[in-house]
Design a protein around this motif. Structure first.
Motif, short mmCIF file in Angstrom:
data_model
loop_
_atom_site.label_atom_id
_atom_site.label_comp_id
_atom_site.label_asym_id
_atom_site.label_seq_id
_atom_site.Cartn_x
_atom_site.Cartn_y
_atom_site.Cartn_z
N ASP A 19 0.84 -1.20 0.00
CA ASP A 19 0.00 0.00 0.00
C ASP A 19 0.87 1.25 0.00
O ASP A 19 0.57 2.23 -0.70
N LEU A 20 1.93 1.22 0.78
CA LEU A 20 2.82 2.38 0.83
C LEU A 20 3.45 2.67 -0.52
O LEU A 20 3.60 3.83 -0.93
N ALA A 21 3.83 1.61 -1.23
CA ALA A 21 4.47 1.78 -2.54
C ALA A 21 3.54 2.50 -3.51
O ALA A 21 4.00 3.25 -4.38
N LEU A 22 2.23 2.28 -3.35
CA LEU A 22 1.26 2.89 -4.26
C LEU A 22 0.81 4.27 -3.80
O LEU A 22 0.56 5.16 -4.62
N LYS A 23 0.72 4.46 -2.47
CA LYS A 23 0.05 5.65 -1.95
C LYS A 23 0.99 6.70 -1.35
O LYS A 23 0.58 7.84 -1.12
N ALA A 24 2.24 6.32 -1.07
CA ALA A 24 3.14 7.26 -0.39
C ALA A 24 3.38 8.49 -1.24
O ALA A 24 3.61 8.40 -2.45
N LYS A 25 3.32 9.65 -0.61
CA LYS A 25 3.58 10.90 -1.31
C LYS A 25 5.09 11.11 -1.44
O LYS A 25 5.83 10.96 -0.48
N ARG A 26 5.49 11.45 -2.64
CA ARG A 26 6.91 11.74 -2.86
C ARG A 26 7.26 13.08 -2.25
O ARG A 26 6.49 14.04 -2.36
N LYS A 27 8.39 13.11 -1.61
CA LYS A 27 8.87 14.39 -1.06
C LYS A 27 10.37 14.48 -1.26
O LYS A 27 11.06 13.46 -1.41
N GLU A 28 10.86 15.67 -1.23
CA GLU A 28 12.28 15.90 -1.48
C GLU A 28 13.12 15.20 -0.40
O GLU A 28 12.85 15.31 0.79
N GLY A 29 14.12 14.46 -0.88
CA GLY A 29 15.03 13.77 0.04
C GLY A 29 14.59 12.37 0.41
O GLY A 29 15.36 11.62 1.01
N LEU A 30 13.34 11.99 0.07
CA LEU A 30 12.85 10.66 0.45
C LEU A 30 13.31 9.62 -0.57
O LEU A 30 12.98 9.70 -1.75
N ASP A 31 14.07 8.65 -0.11
CA ASP A 31 14.48 7.51 -0.93
C ASP A 31 13.44 6.41 -0.67
O ASP A 31 13.60 5.59 0.23
N LEU A 32 12.37 6.42 -1.49
CA LEU A 32 11.25 5.52 -1.21
C LEU A 32 11.64 4.05 -1.34
O LEU A 32 11.25 3.24 -0.48
N PRO A 33 12.37 3.62 -2.39
CA PRO A 33 12.76 2.20 -2.45
C PRO A 33 13.55 1.76 -1.21
O PRO A 33 13.32 0.67 -0.68
N MET A 34 14.45 2.62 -0.75
CA MET A 34 15.22 2.30 0.45
C MET A 34 14.29 2.20 1.66
O MET A 34 14.38 1.27 2.47
N ALA A 35 13.36 3.13 1.77
CA ALA A 35 12.43 3.13 2.91
C ALA A 35 11.57 1.87 2.91
O ALA A 35 11.35 1.25 3.96
N LEU A 36 11.10 1.47 1.75
CA LEU A 36 10.26 0.28 1.67
C LEU A 36 11.04 -0.97 2.04
O LEU A 36 10.51 -1.87 2.71
N ASP A 37 12.31 -1.06 1.62
CA ASP A 37 13.16 -2.19 2.02
C ASP A 37 13.32 -2.23 3.53
O ASP A 37 13.30 -3.31 4.15
N GLN A 38 13.49 -1.06 4.15
CA GLN A 38 13.69 -1.02 5.60
C GLN A 38 12.43 -1.41 6.35
O GLN A 38 12.48 -2.13 7.35
N ILE A 39 11.29 -0.96 5.86
CA ILE A 39 10.02 -1.31 6.52
C ILE A 39 9.75 -2.81 6.38
O ILE A 39 9.42 -3.48 7.36
N ALA A 40 9.92 -3.34 5.16
CA ALA A 40 9.70 -4.77 4.95
C ALA A 40 10.70 -5.60 5.76
O ALA A 40 10.34 -6.62 6.36
#
Length: 419
Positions: A19-40
């Protein structure tokens, strides 16, 4: 991770990653792939590696490395082996070091030649004052260096490079740990020792030339007796490790002491249930259950996954005073309760054949039951359909074959066997 990514992980680590991968809002400085790996990774570690999950600075790898890494239980068990080996055979100084009165365990250590995510190394290393982690994948080396520091394991040295090449250039050590990759170049699973990377059978002599003991992690699918034979007398210990009654690992301890061929000591572990025996003192575990059965057995016992894998049914009969119900059935009965049985225990409420009248008596009052079969002509789902019972409840039915070939059902209630 930068601060923005770290804050995102902390704020969303209990949420569904998809859900996060689809709905997370992009923001400056956010490394979303890295964040998703850390959460998983943290969500897996919370159950699989609770000590790591409780350490805020741990950085997790991609999903596949988390799925393949050891659990905390199995890693701690390997450390337990290392501790016991040191107690039984106190390490001396490495072969290359000058012998002196000051030689002690502080001068020896362990080497993990297949470091991976580093879970096993992080636990085994705690038993030594020196430890080396070797891994050829740069990103895993970076993670290991970071995480070892986060865990307070400053004495673990991280070496980037091929484990076999490092083996050939390293100084002798007291323990080598090696976990060959069980996938081929196409990503397909492999099980045979010689099909894994590296081939520890081919490396046997080189490994033993560099270490007093070598601990090898192998697939739990392997026949441990064949694995012992393949190593041609070098195996001192076999460890069959299960948790939650699921066989997870087969560990072999190779002994560098040139004492000639030996029969190994076998350890069967399922969480807190432990049993060990000297393989030389028993048959090859194929006893066919010819001992007379009790006239009216009151208790039934089912061995845990490690006992089943070991096949040490003669040991079970001798140690616990129980009797196999029939050849190949691997269920045991007794007149009296058996404390500490390595498996599950049940009080027998009724026993009957598969005839209509017997089944009516046996199933009286039941609309649901837990069903298992051992050496029985029907599978558990087939038997459930035949008996027209829902799943669950407090009743446990076992379909099996007795001495003489009769197919019977045991109706039982679960009891606590203790540890």
């Amino acid at each position: 991770m930068n601060d923005v990514t770290r804050s995102f992980v902390e704020a969303h680590r209990d949420e569904d990653v998809r859900d996060l991968a689809l709905k997370a809002k992009r923001k400056e400085g956010l490394d979303l792939p890295m964040a998703l790996d850390q959460i998983a990774g943290w969500q897996i570690a919370r159950k699989k590696l609770p000590e790591w999950a409780s350490c805020a600075d741990i950085v997790y790898p991609a999903h596949i490395s988390m799925e393949q890494c050891s659990s905390q239980f199995t890693a701690q068990y390997k450390a337990e082996i290392a501790r016991r080996l040191q107690q039984s055979t106190p390490p001396s100084a490495p072969q290359s070091a000058p012998q002196s009165k000051e030689s002690s365990t502080a001068e020896v250590g362990m080497v993990d030649l297949t470091g991976g995510f580093g879970v096993d190394c992080s636990y085994i290393a705690r038993e030594f004052s020196q430890a080396t982690y070797a891994e050829r994948q740069p990103h895993l080396c970076g993670l290991a260096a970071h995480n070892m520091a986060a865990l307070g394991l400053a004495h673990v040295r991280v070496v980037r490079g091929d484990g076999v090449e490092y083996l050939r250039s390293m100084e002798p050590t007291w323990l080598i740990y090696i976990d060959p990759a069980r996938r081929d170049e196409h990503g397909a699973r492999t099980y045979a020792i010689e099909d894994c990377t590296p081939d520890v059978l081919a490396l046997r002599d080189e490994l033993l030339a560099k270490a007093r003991y070598v601990m090898v992690k192998l697939s739990p699918m392997l026949d441990w007796r064949k694995a012992v034979d393949d190593f041609a007398g070098a195996v001192a210990e076999v460890h069959i490790v299960s948790t939650g009654n699921e066989c997870k690992e087969l560990l072999l301890v190779l002994d560098g002491d040139d004492g000639g061929p030996r029969a190994p000591h076998v350890y069967c572990v399922n969480d807190d249930q432990r049993l060990d025996y000297d393989a030389a003192a028993y048959t090859r575990g194929l006893r066919i259950g010819e001992a007379p059965l009790p006239e009216r057995p009151h208790y039934l016992y089912e061995p845990n996954a490690s006992i089943m894998k070991a096949g040490c049914f003669d040991v079970i009969e001798e140690r616990y005073g129980v009797t196999q119900v029939g050849p190949g059935s691997h269920l045991f009965v007794s007149d009296a309760p058996v404390a500490g049985f390595p498996g599950r225990g049940f009080a027998i409420e009724a026993v009957g054949g598969m005839g209509k009248k017997e089944l009516r008596r046996l199933l009286s009052g039941l609309d649901r039951a837990n069903i298992a079969v051992r050496n029985f002509p029907l599978t558990a789902p087939q038997l459930r359909r035949k008996l027209k019972l829902a799943d669950g409840g407090d009743a446990y039915l076992f379909g099996t074959t007795m001495q003489g070939g009769a197919h019977v059902l045991f109706r039982t209630a679960k009891i606590d066997v203790g540890c």
